[in-house]
Design a protein around this motif. Sequence first.
Motif, PDB file in Angstrom:
ATOM      1  N   GLY A   1      38.541 -56.187  59.457  1.00  0.00           N
ATOM      2  CA  GLY A   1      38.758 -57.529  58.937  1.00  0.00           C
ATOM      3  C   GLY A   1      39.519 -57.525  57.634  1.00  0.00           C
ATOM      4  O   GLY A   1      39.983 -56.476  57.161  1.00  0.00           O
ATOM      5  N   GLU A   2      39.619 -58.698  57.033  1.00  0.00           N
ATOM      6  CA  GLU A   2      40.449 -58.908  55.846  1.00  0.00           C
ATOM      7  C   GLU A   2      39.636 -59.298  54.617  1.00  0.00           C
ATOM      8  O   GLU A   2      40.223 -59.633  53.588  1.00  0.00           O
ATOM      9  N   ASN A   3      38.307 -59.233  54.680  1.00  0.00           N
ATOM     10  CA  ASN A   3      37.490 -59.836  53.624  1.00  0.00           C
ATOM     11  C   ASN A   3      36.821 -58.850  52.682  1.00  0.00           C
ATOM     12  O   ASN A   3      36.001 -59.259  51.856  1.00  0.00           O
ATOM     13  N   ALA A   4      37.175 -57.579  52.774  1.00  0.00           N
ATOM     14  CA  ALA A   4      36.529 -56.598  51.902  1.00  0.00           C
ATOM     15  C   ALA A   4      37.295 -56.346  50.609  1.00  0.00           C
ATOM     16  O   ALA A   4      36.828 -55.594  49.746  1.00  0.00           O
ATOM     17  N   GLY A   5      38.485 -56.946  50.476  1.00  0.00           N
ATOM     18  CA  GLY A   5      39.247 -56.773  49.243  1.00  0.00           C
ATOM     19  C   GLY A   5      39.798 -55.374  49.064  1.00  0.00           C
ATOM     20  O   GLY A   5      39.855 -54.859  47.950  1.00  0.00           O
ATOM     21  N   MET A   6      40.256 -54.773  50.158  1.00  0.00           N
ATOM     22  CA  MET A   6      40.815 -53.426  50.098  1.00  0.00           C
ATOM     23  C   MET A   6      42.334 -53.506  50.059  1.00  0.00           C
ATOM     24  O   MET A   6      42.913 -54.578  49.897  1.00  0.00           O
ATOM     25  N   ASN A   7      43.018 -52.358  50.236  1.00  0.00           N
ATOM     26  CA  ASN A   7      44.482 -52.348  50.259  1.00  0.00           C
ATOM     27  C   ASN A   7      44.983 -52.992  51.541  1.00  0.00           C
ATOM     28  O   ASN A   7      44.428 -52.799  52.615  1.00  0.00           O
ATOM     29  N   GLY A   8      46.065 -53.742  51.455  1.00  0.00           N
ATOM     30  CA  GLY A   8      46.633 -54.356  52.639  1.00  0.00           C
ATOM     31  C   GLY A   8      45.739 -55.456  53.177  1.00  0.00           C
ATOM     32  O   GLY A   8      44.860 -55.985  52.496  1.00  0.00           O
ATOM     33  N   SER A   9      45.937 -55.788  54.456  1.00  0.00           N
ATOM     34  CA  SER A   9      45.228 -56.926  55.035  1.00  0.00           C
ATOM     35  C   SER A   9      44.043 -56.530  55.901  1.00  0.00           C
ATOM     36  O   SER A   9      43.225 -57.381  56.238  1.00  0.00           O
ATOM     37  N   LYS A  10      43.919 -55.248  56.271  1.00  0.00           N
ATOM     38  CA  LYS A  10      42.864 -54.840  57.184  1.00  0.00           C
ATOM     39  C   LYS A  10      42.110 -53.631  56.635  1.00  0.00           C
ATOM     40  O   LYS A  10      42.692 -52.742  56.028  1.00  0.00           O
ATOM     41  N   SER A  11      40.811 -53.616  56.883  1.00  0.00           N
ATOM     42  CA  SER A  11      39.988 -52.453  56.579  1.00  0.00           C
ATOM     43  C   SER A  11      38.779 -52.485  57.496  1.00  0.00           C
ATOM     44  O   SER A  11      38.501 -53.491  58.153  1.00  0.00           O
ATOM     45  N   ALA A  12      38.065 -51.363  57.561  1.00  0.00           N
ATOM     46  CA  ALA A  12      36.826 -51.304  58.337  1.00  0.00           C
ATOM     47  C   ALA A  12      35.658 -51.490  57.380  1.00  0.00           C
ATOM     48  O   ALA A  12      35.611 -50.854  56.320  1.00  0.00           O
ATOM     49  N   TYR A  13      34.718 -52.349  57.767  1.00  0.00           N
ATOM     50  CA  TYR A  13      33.577 -52.595  56.882  1.00  0.00           C
ATOM     51  C   TYR A  13      32.400 -53.160  57.660  1.00  0.00           C
ATOM     52  O   TYR A  13      32.505 -53.531  58.828  1.00  0.00           O
ATOM     53  N   ILE A  14      31.281 -53.217  56.970  1.00  0.00           N
ATOM     54  CA  ILE A  14      30.049 -53.770  57.524  1.00  0.00           C
ATOM     55  C   ILE A  14      30.012 -55.280  57.283  1.00  0.00           C
ATOM     56  O   ILE A  14      30.323 -55.752  56.192  1.00  0.00           O
ATOM     57  N   THR A  15      29.635 -56.015  58.322  1.00  0.00           N
ATOM     58  CA  THR A  15      29.459 -57.460  58.192  1.00  0.00           C
ATOM     59  C   THR A  15      28.192 -57.889  58.918  1.00  0.00           C
ATOM     60  O   THR A  15      27.683 -57.170  59.792  1.00  0.00           O
ATOM     61  N   ASN A  16      27.704 -59.076  58.559  1.00  0.00           N
ATOM     62  CA  ASN A  16      26.549 -59.645  59.263  1.00  0.00           C
ATOM     63  C   ASN A  16      26.930 -60.905  60.046  1.00  0.00           C
ATOM     64  O   ASN A  16      26.060 -61.653  60.484  1.00  0.00           O
ATOM     65  N   ASN A  17      28.247 -61.121  60.222  1.00  0.00           N
ATOM     66  CA  ASN A  17      28.700 -62.268  61.000  1.00  0.00           C
ATOM     67  C   ASN A  17      29.972 -61.871  61.741  1.00  0.00           C
ATOM     68  O   ASN A  17      31.026 -61.686  61.125  1.00  0.00           O
ATOM     69  N   GLY A  18      29.868 -61.733  63.064  1.00  0.00           N
ATOM     70  CA  GLY A  18      30.989 -61.259  63.856  1.00  0.00           C
ATOM     71  C   GLY A  18      32.072 -62.284  64.088  1.00  0.00           C
ATOM     72  O   GLY A  18      33.088 -61.969  64.731  1.00  0.00           O
ATOM     73  N   THR A  19      31.904 -63.509  63.560  1.00  0.00           N
ATOM     74  CA  THR A  19      32.919 -64.550  63.710  1.00  0.00           C
ATOM     75  C   THR A  19      33.724 -64.734  62.439  1.00  0.00           C
ATOM     76  O   THR A  19      34.953 -64.677  62.447  1.00  0.00           O
ATOM     77  N   THR A  20      33.037 -64.943  61.309  1.00  0.00           N
ATOM     78  CA  THR A  20      33.729 -65.167  60.044  1.00  0.00           C
ATOM     79  C   THR A  20      33.990 -63.865  59.283  1.00  0.00           C
ATOM     80  O   THR A  20      34.794 -63.845  58.347  1.00  0.00           O
ATOM     81  N   LEU A  21      33.310 -62.787  59.644  1.00  0.00           N
ATOM     82  CA  LEU A  21      33.558 -61.435  59.130  1.00  0.00           C
ATOM     83  C   LEU A  21      33.450 -61.304  57.611  1.00  0.00           C
ATOM     84  O   LEU A  21      34.308 -60.683  56.967  1.00  0.00           O
ATOM     85  N   PRO A  22      32.415 -61.842  56.985  1.00  0.00           N
ATOM     86  CA  PRO A  22      32.281 -61.642  55.540  1.00  0.00           C
ATOM     87  C   PRO A  22      31.953 -60.193  55.213  1.00  0.00           C
ATOM     88  O   PRO A  22      31.383 -59.466  56.046  1.00  0.00           O
ATOM     89  N   PHE A  23      32.313 -59.770  54.031  1.00  0.00           N
ATOM     90  CA  PHE A  23      31.936 -58.442  53.544  1.00  0.00           C
ATOM     91  C   PHE A  23      30.546 -58.549  52.926  1.00  0.00           C
ATOM     92  O   PHE A  23      30.367 -58.602  51.717  1.00  0.00           O
ATOM     93  N   SER A  24      29.546 -58.612  53.790  1.00  0.00           N
ATOM     94  CA  SER A  24      28.161 -58.766  53.350  1.00  0.00           C
ATOM     95  C   SER A  24      27.239 -58.294  54.455  1.00  0.00           C
ATOM     96  O   SER A  24      27.653 -58.161  55.609  1.00  0.00           O
ATOM     97  N   TYR A  25      25.985 -58.044  54.097  1.00  0.00           N
ATOM     98  CA  TYR A  25      25.032 -57.578  55.086  1.00  0.00           C
ATOM     99  C   TYR A  25      23.685 -58.264  54.922  1.00  0.00           C
ATOM    100  O   TYR A  25      23.347 -58.757  53.853  1.00  0.00           O
ATOM    101  N   THR A  26      22.950 -58.304  56.021  1.00  0.00           N
ATOM    102  CA  THR A  26      21.618 -58.888  56.005  1.00  0.00           C
ATOM    103  C   THR A  26      20.652 -57.860  55.431  1.00  0.00           C
ATOM    104  O   THR A  26      20.387 -56.822  56.051  1.00  0.00           O
ATOM    105  N   ILE A  27      20.134 -58.130  54.250  1.00  0.00           N
ATOM    106  CA  ILE A  27      19.329 -57.135  53.533  1.00  0.00           C
ATOM    107  C   ILE A  27      17.898 -57.068  54.042  1.00  0.00           C
ATOM    108  O   ILE A  27      17.157 -56.144  53.691  1.00  0.00           O
ATOM    109  N   THR A  28      17.500 -58.014  54.886  1.00  0.00           N
ATOM    110  CA  THR A  28      16.117 -58.044  55.379  1.00  0.00           C
ATOM    111  C   THR A  28      15.959 -57.390  56.755  1.00  0.00           C
ATOM    112  O   THR A  28      14.895 -57.463  57.353  1.00  0.00           O
TER     113      THR A  28
END
Length: 199
Positions: free
Chosen positions: A24-51
């Motif tokens: 996705g594009e929401n982790a603030g890495m180089n370029g427009s794409k990176s691999a990262y963990i998300t807790n929403n497969g639609t909006t793809l935020p760079f965040s996780y469910t801590i519970t």
Amino acid sequence: SPGALSSGWTSRTTIGAANTWVIGENAGMNGSKSAYITNNGTTLPFSYTITSTMNTLLYSPVISPTGLGNLTHTFNFKCSGEVFSNTVYDFGALYYATTPTGALTTLFGPGESTNTFANGGSGFYNFPTLTGFSITLPEACNNLPALYLVWRWRNDNSDGTSPLAIDDVVLTGNPLPAIETDLNANTSLYLGPFADNVY
């Protein structure tokens, strides 16, 4: 589909389901794409469910370093994770494998069955901004017919900040000399269209 992994990349989750690997594009890495963990497969935020306790692995496409040694792996990452009372609970780690479901050998971070460790131990955590990483792979990785790089994300079910993101993944190596099996014969090792043969 949104966040689908690139061709050849795979993920395997062994605990939980709330947090997943995406491109996705929401982790603030180089370029427009990176691999990262998300807790929403639609909006793809760079965040996780801590519970929700998670253990999930990201596998690179198969790499064939046949004829290569002195392998060096570099990439950029960010990961804050969770550190509480001098113990690391949420973190990333790096391994390698020789099959897509086989045993993992640790390159950086705790072993694959370790879920907490003391603050200050190796692993990806407490790095909230883009950070470069480089490691020389062990000699056991040289000249293999198949090699997978594997990133692990682990979180417990309480507290945390930001998960793991990776980008700009590179593996380089040097050609190994060919083995002379006959004193009267030259054996060449083909290294590709832009490399010299080694005798």
